[in-house]
Design an enzyme around this catalytic site. Sequence first.
Site, PDB file in Angstrom:
ATOM      1  N   GLY A  18       0.774  -1.231   0.000  1.00  0.00           N
ATOM      2  CA  GLY A  18       0.000   0.000   0.000  1.00  0.00           C
ATOM      3  C   GLY A  18       0.807   1.283   0.000  1.00  0.00           C
ATOM      4  O   GLY A  18       0.224   2.366  -0.004  1.00  0.00           O
ATOM      5  N   GLY A  20       2.782   2.242  -2.418  1.00  0.00           N
ATOM      6  CA  GLY A  20       2.897   2.753  -3.777  1.00  0.00           C
ATOM      7  C   GLY A  20       4.146   2.330  -4.510  1.00  0.00           C
ATOM      8  O   GLY A  20       4.520   2.947  -5.522  1.00  0.00           O
ATOM      9  N   LYS A  21       4.790   1.250  -4.068  1.00  0.00           N
ATOM     10  CA  LYS A  21       6.066   0.886  -4.693  1.00  0.00           C
ATOM     11  C   LYS A  21       5.896   0.403  -6.131  1.00  0.00           C
ATOM     12  O   LYS A  21       6.784   0.613  -6.959  1.00  0.00           O
ATOM     13  CB  LYS A  21       6.803  -0.165  -3.861  1.00  0.00           C
ATOM     14  CG  LYS A  21       6.094  -1.477  -3.649  1.00  0.00           C
ATOM     15  CD  LYS A  21       6.936  -2.400  -2.786  1.00  0.00           C
ATOM     16  CE  LYS A  21       6.215  -3.726  -2.559  1.00  0.00           C
ATOM     17  NZ  LYS A  21       5.002  -3.580  -1.733  1.00  0.00           N
ATOM     18  N   THR A  22       4.746  -0.224  -6.452  1.00  0.00           N
ATOM     19  CA  THR A  22       4.547  -0.690  -7.827  1.00  0.00           C
ATOM     20  C   THR A  22       4.486   0.487  -8.793  1.00  0.00           C
ATOM     21  O   THR A  22       5.135   0.491  -9.847  1.00  0.00           O
ATOM     22  CB  THR A  22       3.267  -1.534  -7.936  1.00  0.00           C
ATOM     23  OG1 THR A  22       3.412  -2.717  -7.146  1.00  0.00           O
ATOM     24  CG2 THR A  22       3.003  -1.932  -9.382  1.00  0.00           C
ATOM     25  N   SER A  23       3.694   1.504  -8.443  1.00  0.00           N
ATOM     26  CA  SER A  23       3.593   2.679  -9.317  1.00  0.00           C
ATOM     27  C   SER A  23       4.945   3.358  -9.482  1.00  0.00           C
ATOM     28  O   SER A  23       5.323   3.771 -10.592  1.00  0.00           O
ATOM     29  CB  SER A  23       2.569   3.670  -8.747  1.00  0.00           C
ATOM     30  OG  SER A  23       1.278   3.114  -8.727  1.00  0.00           O
ATOM     31  N   ASP A  45       5.313  -9.508  -6.690  1.00  0.00           N
ATOM     32  CA  ASP A  45       4.333  -9.252  -5.640  1.00  0.00           C
ATOM     33  C   ASP A  45       3.140 -10.177  -5.848  1.00  0.00           C
ATOM     34  O   ASP A  45       2.520 -10.163  -6.910  1.00  0.00           O
ATOM     35  CB  ASP A  45       3.887  -7.790  -5.713  1.00  0.00           C
ATOM     36  CG  ASP A  45       3.019  -7.388  -4.525  1.00  0.00           C
ATOM     37  OD1 ASP A  45       2.499  -8.284  -3.848  1.00  0.00           O
ATOM     38  OD2 ASP A  45       2.880  -6.180  -4.296  1.00  0.00           O
ATOM     39  N   THR A 518      -3.975  -2.889  -2.696  1.00  0.00           N
ATOM     40  CA  THR A 518      -3.047  -3.845  -2.101  1.00  0.00           C
ATOM     41  C   THR A 518      -3.459  -4.274  -0.699  1.00  0.00           C
ATOM     42  O   THR A 518      -3.455  -5.473  -0.401  1.00  0.00           O
ATOM     43  CB  THR A 518      -1.619  -3.272  -2.095  1.00  0.00           C
ATOM     44  OG1 THR A 518      -1.241  -2.967  -3.437  1.00  0.00           O
ATOM     45  CG2 THR A 518      -0.639  -4.272  -1.513  1.00  0.00           C
TER      46      THR A 518
END
Length: 597
Positions: A18, A20-23, A45, A518
């Site tokens: 949550g 924001g690491k993917t973005s 992930d 997430t």
Amino acid sequence: MIEPLALTPYLFFTGKGGVGKTSIACATAISAAKNGKKVLLVSTDPASNLDDVLEMKVSQHPAQTAVAGLWALNLDPEEAARDYRESVVEPYRGVLPDEAIISMEEQLSGACTVEIAAFNMFCRLLDQADYREHYDHIVFDTAPTGHTLRLLSLPKAWTGFLGQNQHGTSCIGPLAGLEEQRQQYEHAVAAITDGDATMLFLVARPEESSLAEAYRASDELKELGLECQRLIINGVFTGGESDDAGASLKQRQAQALENMPQALKSVPLRIVPLLPVAPVGLEGLRLLADQLAYGSDLISALMEKAASQGQGHRNAPALKDILTGLKPVVSDLRKRENGIVLAMGKGGVGKTTVAAATALALFNQGHTVHLSTTDPAAHLEMALSGAETAGEGRLTVSRIDPELELKAYRQEVMDTVGAGMDEDERQLLAEDLASPCTEEIAIFRAFARVVDKVEEGFVVLDTAPTGHTLLLLDNTQSYHREVERSTGEVPKEVRQLLPRLRDPELTHVLVVTLAQATPVLEASRLQDDLRRAGIEPAWWVINQTWTGVPTEDPILKSLARAEIVWLAEVTENLAEKVTRIPWQVKEPKGLDLMQLL
């Protein structure tokens, strides 16, 4: 500033669910590709939303994206763990009794197996020449944890002796058959710890608990050789202070940033603003990439994008029917004389606050309450902020210290089981006891002692053993192994723990989450894990929703609209009983926790 040309060949983005690491990982990959680099973006992930973010189907094979120079790959560590587990167990099918096979499968269902399976995938990408030669950068969404690197650094585990060892715990066991991969693992670890080859990005939110988690991860990974680190603080509110909600949020974040651990302040830092909409899709990611590289006005661009697409016109499905606050939860409990309340969820969702508020409410109703936590950062004390001193002896607080419990347990095993071993055997046993699963066992025993206080009234716990741990210790063979490790029999409170937790009249599990992708997906997996152990959650608590918060700030209003889909997902598909807690203008600490009711 993250300048693409300064990036190392391998880039790892790590952080709690949550943040924001993917973005941010996607935006960094796009930024590098825009600068003429060939980039492979890899997600490991289990709750990956890479398909949605990139607006394409991402599989386990590199696929060209709509961005020139950017390929994407989606690896599922859960699937890899299943394959890995089967490769270990399959030779014994038809040889050992069914009960033994079930025991082996459960032993290989924990975090260590998933970590090793995920690391196998990392190794292939880091070690194969075609990947190294074809791509300038490989960007990993999620990174190997300190646990994984410690497992792979245990020298005796590679000798093959472990295969004949009957004293070791399960999570190191799989490594006994991987001698042929030792060289590949060594190459991978060398690459990860090479500052010229690898850069680690710690992604956090401007919140005290999130920054504390980032500090622990930074410190742990530095000890293991990952010195080249960057810190990205995502979600910093840059809106105005025209109403109480905006002013309070801004003040809280500023205080968290001011008080963050000193060691983090020395890590090169990049700030990303709190966005009105998630930067989903290539257009949004390109804007975020510009923000990361050049500090562009991302918020204004996203507000215009949201307005042009008519965001927020969808009605909240049955939102009026969602209960608000913890009062419904406490009302379920108040007529009982005693009970066990478990606040469970991933880091950063506010389960400590929920646990503390529930404990105070039960105390105010006249119950004797013991509140405890396994949180190593002692967030429980911060949440209570002295409120426990008003307890008049009926409200007591404790903390299960994982480090102390683990140290005591290791010493006990070395003094008993290790007493009759030769030096090589003792060294292997010591390595075995350095595994993450050993910490689970040590905390489990302390947890059982706390739960035993239920005979005196209510026990409220912030965090609890996972379903995997419970099933592992419920297995007869696992119990037998555990007895062999100590000088006495299994304590009464340990024998009684699982039956107590499976009793819905006695135990009430609160699954705490946020109304975001997430956290909801991770909470769903937690619920599946508990059900596998025969434990049914009583309530879902959707915490810190912007829905229901009076504010005119356009960013905060847009965030509330974005929550609609996840509120619907929980209420319609995941939970029997749901309540939500709106974000509080006055921070819920001490006696102010009661505002959550």
